[in-house]
Design a protein around this motif. Structure first.
Motif, PDB file in Angstrom:
ATOM      1  N   ALA A 188      18.239  -6.028  -2.202  1.00 21.73           N
ATOM      2  CA  ALA A 188      18.754  -6.929  -1.165  1.00 21.73           C
ATOM      3  C   ALA A 188      19.009  -6.168   0.133  1.00 21.73           C
ATOM      4  CB  ALA A 188      20.027  -7.615  -1.653  1.00 21.73           C
ATOM      5  N   GLN A 189      19.600  -4.969   0.021  1.00 24.22           N
ATOM      6  CA  GLN A 189      19.851  -4.142   1.208  1.00 24.22           C
ATOM      7  C   GLN A 189      18.545  -3.710   1.843  1.00 24.22           C
ATOM      8  OE1 GLN A 189      22.579  -3.494   2.765  1.00 24.22           O
ATOM      9  NE2 GLN A 189      21.771  -1.995   4.209  1.00 24.22           N
ATOM     10  N   ALA A 190      17.581  -3.306   1.015  1.00 24.35           N
ATOM     11  CA  ALA A 190      16.292  -2.852   1.540  1.00 24.35           C
ATOM     12  C   ALA A 190      15.537  -3.983   2.226  1.00 24.35           C
ATOM     13  CB  ALA A 190      15.451  -2.271   0.402  1.00 24.35           C
ATOM     14  N   GLN A 191      15.589  -5.170   1.650  1.00 22.29           N
ATOM     15  CA  GLN A 191      14.852  -6.294   2.223  1.00 22.29           C
ATOM     16  C   GLN A 191      15.465  -6.760   3.537  1.00 22.29           C
ATOM     17  OE1 GLN A 191      12.368  -9.668   0.066  1.00 22.29           O
ATOM     18  NE2 GLN A 191      14.530 -10.054  -0.179  1.00 22.29           N
ATOM     19  N   SER A 192      16.764  -6.575   3.708  1.00 18.46           N
ATOM     20  CA  SER A 192      17.420  -7.005   4.940  1.00 18.46           C
ATOM     21  C   SER A 192      17.307  -5.974   6.059  1.00 18.46           C
ATOM     22  CB  SER A 192      18.902  -7.302   4.665  1.00 18.46           C
ATOM     23  OG  SER A 192      19.589  -6.111   4.296  1.00 18.46           O
ATOM     24  N   THR A 193      16.956  -4.727   5.729  1.00 17.64           N
ATOM     25  CA  THR A 193      16.904  -3.679   6.749  1.00 17.64           C
ATOM     26  C   THR A 193      15.494  -3.165   7.018  1.00 17.64           C
ATOM     27  OG1 THR A 193      17.341  -2.001   5.034  1.00 17.64           O
ATOM     28  CG2 THR A 193      19.234  -2.876   6.242  1.00 17.64           C
ATOM     29  N   GLY A 194      14.507  -3.683   6.317  1.00 22.23           N
ATOM     30  CA  GLY A 194      13.142  -3.211   6.521  1.00 22.23           C
ATOM     31  C   GLY A 194      12.150  -4.149   5.845  1.00 22.23           C
ATOM     32  N   ARG A 195      11.005  -3.626   5.499  1.00 22.08           N
ATOM     33  CA  ARG A 195       9.949  -4.420   4.870  1.00 22.08           C
ATOM     34  C   ARG A 195       9.607  -3.819   3.516  1.00 22.08           C
ATOM     35  NH1 ARG A 195       4.184  -4.819   4.976  1.00 22.08           N
ATOM     36  NH2 ARG A 195       4.080  -2.827   6.082  1.00 22.08           N
ATOM     37  N   LEU A 196       9.451  -4.685   2.497  1.00 25.51           N
ATOM     38  CA  LEU A 196       9.123  -4.235   1.154  1.00 25.51           C
ATOM     39  C   LEU A 196       7.637  -4.437   0.881  1.00 25.51           C
ATOM     40  CD1 LEU A 196      12.140  -5.581  -0.954  1.00 25.51           C
ATOM     41  CD2 LEU A 196      11.850  -3.357   0.135  1.00 25.51           C
ATOM     42  N   SER A 197       7.023  -3.469   0.225  1.00 29.51           N
ATOM     43  CA  SER A 197       5.618  -3.545  -0.184  1.00 29.51           C
ATOM     44  C   SER A 197       5.531  -3.238  -1.670  1.00 29.51           C
ATOM     45  CB  SER A 197       4.755  -2.545   0.601  1.00 29.51           C
ATOM     46  OG  SER A 197       4.831  -2.793   1.990  1.00 29.51           O
ATOM     47  N   LEU A 198       4.556  -3.876  -2.329  1.00 24.82           N
ATOM     48  CA  LEU A 198       4.390  -3.702  -3.771  1.00 24.82           C
ATOM     49  C   LEU A 198       3.099  -2.943  -4.059  1.00 24.82           C
ATOM     50  CD1 LEU A 198       5.351  -7.307  -4.972  1.00 24.82           C
ATOM     51  CD2 LEU A 198       6.854  -5.386  -4.439  1.00 24.82           C
ATOM     52  N   SER A 199       3.144  -2.120  -5.081  1.00 24.76           N
ATOM     53  CA  SER A 199       1.971  -1.379  -5.545  1.00 24.76           C
ATOM     54  C   SER A 199       1.819  -1.659  -7.040  1.00 24.76           C
ATOM     55  CB  SER A 199       2.154   0.122  -5.296  1.00 24.76           C
ATOM     56  OG  SER A 199       1.063   0.848  -5.825  1.00 24.76           O
ATOM     57  N   LEU A 200       0.655  -2.188  -7.438  1.00 27.39           N
ATOM     58  CA  LEU A 200       0.432  -2.613  -8.824  1.00 27.39           C
ATOM     59  C   LEU A 200       0.274  -1.393  -9.734  1.00 27.39           C
ATOM     60  CD1 LEU A 200       0.017  -5.071 -10.669  1.00 27.39           C
ATOM     61  CD2 LEU A 200      -2.426  -4.947 -10.140  1.00 27.39           C
ATOM     62  N   VAL A 201       0.978  -1.408 -10.872  1.00 28.84           N
ATOM     63  CA  VAL A 201       0.911  -0.340 -11.866  1.00 28.84           C
ATOM     64  C   VAL A 201      -0.090  -0.731 -12.950  1.00 28.84           C
ATOM     65  CG1 VAL A 201       2.220   0.999 -13.560  1.00 28.84           C
ATOM     66  CG2 VAL A 201       3.297   0.301 -11.419  1.00 28.84           C
ATOM     67  N   GLY A 202      -0.916   0.219 -13.385  1.00 26.82           N
ATOM     68  CA  GLY A 202      -1.909  -0.047 -14.417  1.00 26.82           C
ATOM     69  C   GLY A 202      -1.282  -0.480 -15.732  1.00 26.82           C
ATOM     70  N   ALA A 203      -2.033  -1.263 -16.510  1.00 26.07           N
ATOM     71  CA  ALA A 203      -1.513  -1.814 -17.760  1.00 26.07           C
ATOM     72  C   ALA A 203      -1.129  -0.720 -18.751  1.00 26.07           C
ATOM     73  CB  ALA A 203      -2.550  -2.749 -18.384  1.00 26.07           C
ATOM     74  N   GLY A 204      -1.909   0.356 -18.818  1.00 22.90           N
ATOM     75  CA  GLY A 204      -1.620   1.417 -19.776  1.00 22.90           C
ATOM     76  C   GLY A 204      -0.942   2.618 -19.173  1.00 22.90           C
ATOM     77  N   ASP A 205      -0.432   2.484 -17.947  1.00 21.32           N
ATOM     78  CA  ASP A 205       0.175   3.614 -17.247  1.00 21.32           C
ATOM     79  C   ASP A 205       1.634   3.759 -17.673  1.00 21.32           C
ATOM     80  OD1 ASP A 205       1.024   5.567 -15.549  1.00 21.32           O
ATOM     81  OD2 ASP A 205       0.143   4.702 -13.746  1.00 21.32           O
ATOM     82  N   ASP A 206       1.957   4.889 -18.334  1.00 24.52           N
ATOM     83  CA  ASP A 206       3.334   5.129 -18.759  1.00 24.52           C
ATOM     84  C   ASP A 206       3.914   6.386 -18.106  1.00 24.52           C
ATOM     85  OD1 ASP A 206       1.785   6.968 -20.013  1.00 24.52           O
ATOM     86  OD2 ASP A 206       2.554   6.635 -22.041  1.00 24.52           O
ATOM     87  N   ILE A 207       3.288   6.839 -17.001  1.00 26.60           N
ATOM     88  CA  ILE A 207       3.771   8.034 -16.302  1.00 26.60           C
ATOM     89  C   ILE A 207       5.011   7.670 -15.488  1.00 26.60           C
ATOM     90  CG2 ILE A 207       3.232   9.787 -14.579  1.00 26.60           C
ATOM     91  CD1 ILE A 207       0.316   9.548 -15.375  1.00 26.60           C
ATOM     92  N   VAL A 208       6.079   8.442 -15.668  1.00 26.60           N
ATOM     93  CA  VAL A 208       7.330   8.204 -14.939  1.00 26.60           C
ATOM     94  C   VAL A 208       7.239   8.879 -13.577  1.00 26.60           C
ATOM     95  CG1 VAL A 208       9.823   8.539 -14.941  1.00 26.60           C
ATOM     96  CG2 VAL A 208       8.613   8.083 -17.085  1.00 26.60           C
ATOM     97  N   ILE A 209       7.471   8.109 -12.515  1.00 22.53           N
ATOM     98  CA  ILE A 209       7.404   8.628 -11.151  1.00 22.53           C
ATOM     99  C   ILE A 209       8.821   8.790 -10.611  1.00 22.53           C
ATOM    100  CG2 ILE A 209       6.588   8.200  -8.800  1.00 22.53           C
ATOM    101  CD1 ILE A 209       4.348   6.548  -9.965  1.00 22.53           C
ATOM    102  N   ALA A 210       9.118   9.969 -10.097  1.00 22.23           N
ATOM    103  CA  ALA A 210      10.437  10.208  -9.512  1.00 22.23           C
ATOM    104  C   ALA A 210      10.586   9.423  -8.220  1.00 22.23           C
ATOM    105  CB  ALA A 210      10.629  11.701  -9.250  1.00 22.23           C
TER     106      ALA A 210
END
Length: 283
Positions: free
Chosen positions: A214-236
């Motif tokens: 909610a804070q991020a959406q009110s102070t900037g713009r949100l973008s989505l990046s699709l994650v692969g179906a079999g991708d289980d790599i944890v991203i910091a």
């Protein structure tokens, strides 16, 4: 007479030997048959009777008794939430029907997570796990992965806005949430036909993540990046790029100013005039 007796004895011995030979061969066949039966028995996979569906079922359809049947299923591969009793699927205490929450293919095991409780609505509340909340994010053709998002997909969420103060204030894009589950696209929480440009997507997040989004959406713009179906790599969540990083600009640092040379003086009076005379500094 003795010759006849001897001949009869020889014939008897021959017959007895033949009988023993035949019996030995028969016993060997029995043993082989028993061994084959034991080997076949050892290869039989233990099974349990569970219910599967007779046809492909889509989100929102009503489940009836004609849609299910019982089959033998390998015990080692039993999925969580399967049904073993018809009364567990269709309780005798109510006539309310179950509703399909997720698409189920023909001959697939019927699982409790894919159907609602008897009489329960198939809305978003039925798709939220315990402790999770639904949060809507506004998207467009550029921020919503060009209309290829579907309920059940996972996405990474990036925030773009200004960060810093004064001359250090820069445009920044930062990963703020990783592998977030989508539970609805626009007004649909079921199967979406074809590619379409969504205006909002709804995600399942914790209350703390709701506050962050909610804070991020009110102070900037949100973008989505699709994650692969079999991708289980944890991203910091420390991925961040600003304008200088993007353009390869190295921030110039000013060299420290040279220290001014220290000058020591004494004042003396010459008549009516006061004169400053430089002398060596003692410290």
């Amino acid at each position: 007479m003795r010759m006849i007796f001897g001949l009869v004895l020889l014939v008897g011995i021959a017959l007895a030997g033949g009988a023993v030979y035949l019996a030995k061969g028969q016993i060997g066949q029995y043993k082989n048959a028993i061994a084959r039966a034991e080997a076949a028995k050892s290869q039989i996979v233990p099974t349990q009777k569970i219910f599967v569906v007779n046809r492909a079922l889509k989100y929102g359809e009503k489940l009836s008794k004609d849609d299910v049947r019982i089959v033998d299923f390998p015990i080692a591969a039993l999925p969580d939430g399967h049904f073993t009793e018809l009364t567990a699927i269709f309780p005798e205490t109510t006539d309310e029907q179950r509703v399909i929450l997720r698409p189920i293919e023909k001959d697939e095991a019927l699982l409790s997570v894919k159907v609602s409780k008897p009489g329960e609505d198939a809305g978003l509340t039925s798709r939220l796990e315990r402790g999770m909340r639904a949060f809507a994010i506004s998207v467009d053709v550029s921020s919503g992965v060009s209309g290829f998002l579907r309920p059940g997909d996972r996405v990474d969420i990036y925030w773009t806005g200004r960060s810093g103060n004064g001359q250090n204030r820069l445009e920044v894009t930062k990963l703020i949430q990783s592998t977030i589950s989508l539970i609805a696209v626009d007004q649909s929480s079921g199967e979406v036909e074809g590619a379409r440009i969504a205006r909002t997507v709804t995600v399942a997040v914790t209350p703390n993540q709701v506050a962050s989004l909610a804070q991020a959406q009110s102070t900037g713009r949100l973008s989505l990046s699709l994650v692969g179906a079999g991708d289980d790599i944890v991203i910091a969540n420390n991925i961040e790029v600003n304008q200088q990083d993007l353009l390869g600009i190295v921030k110039e640092t000013k060299a420290p100013a040279a220290a001014a040379e220290k000058v020591c003086t004494i004042r003396t009076r010459r008549g009516a005039e006061v004169v400053s005379i430089p002398i060596p500094c003692t410290n």
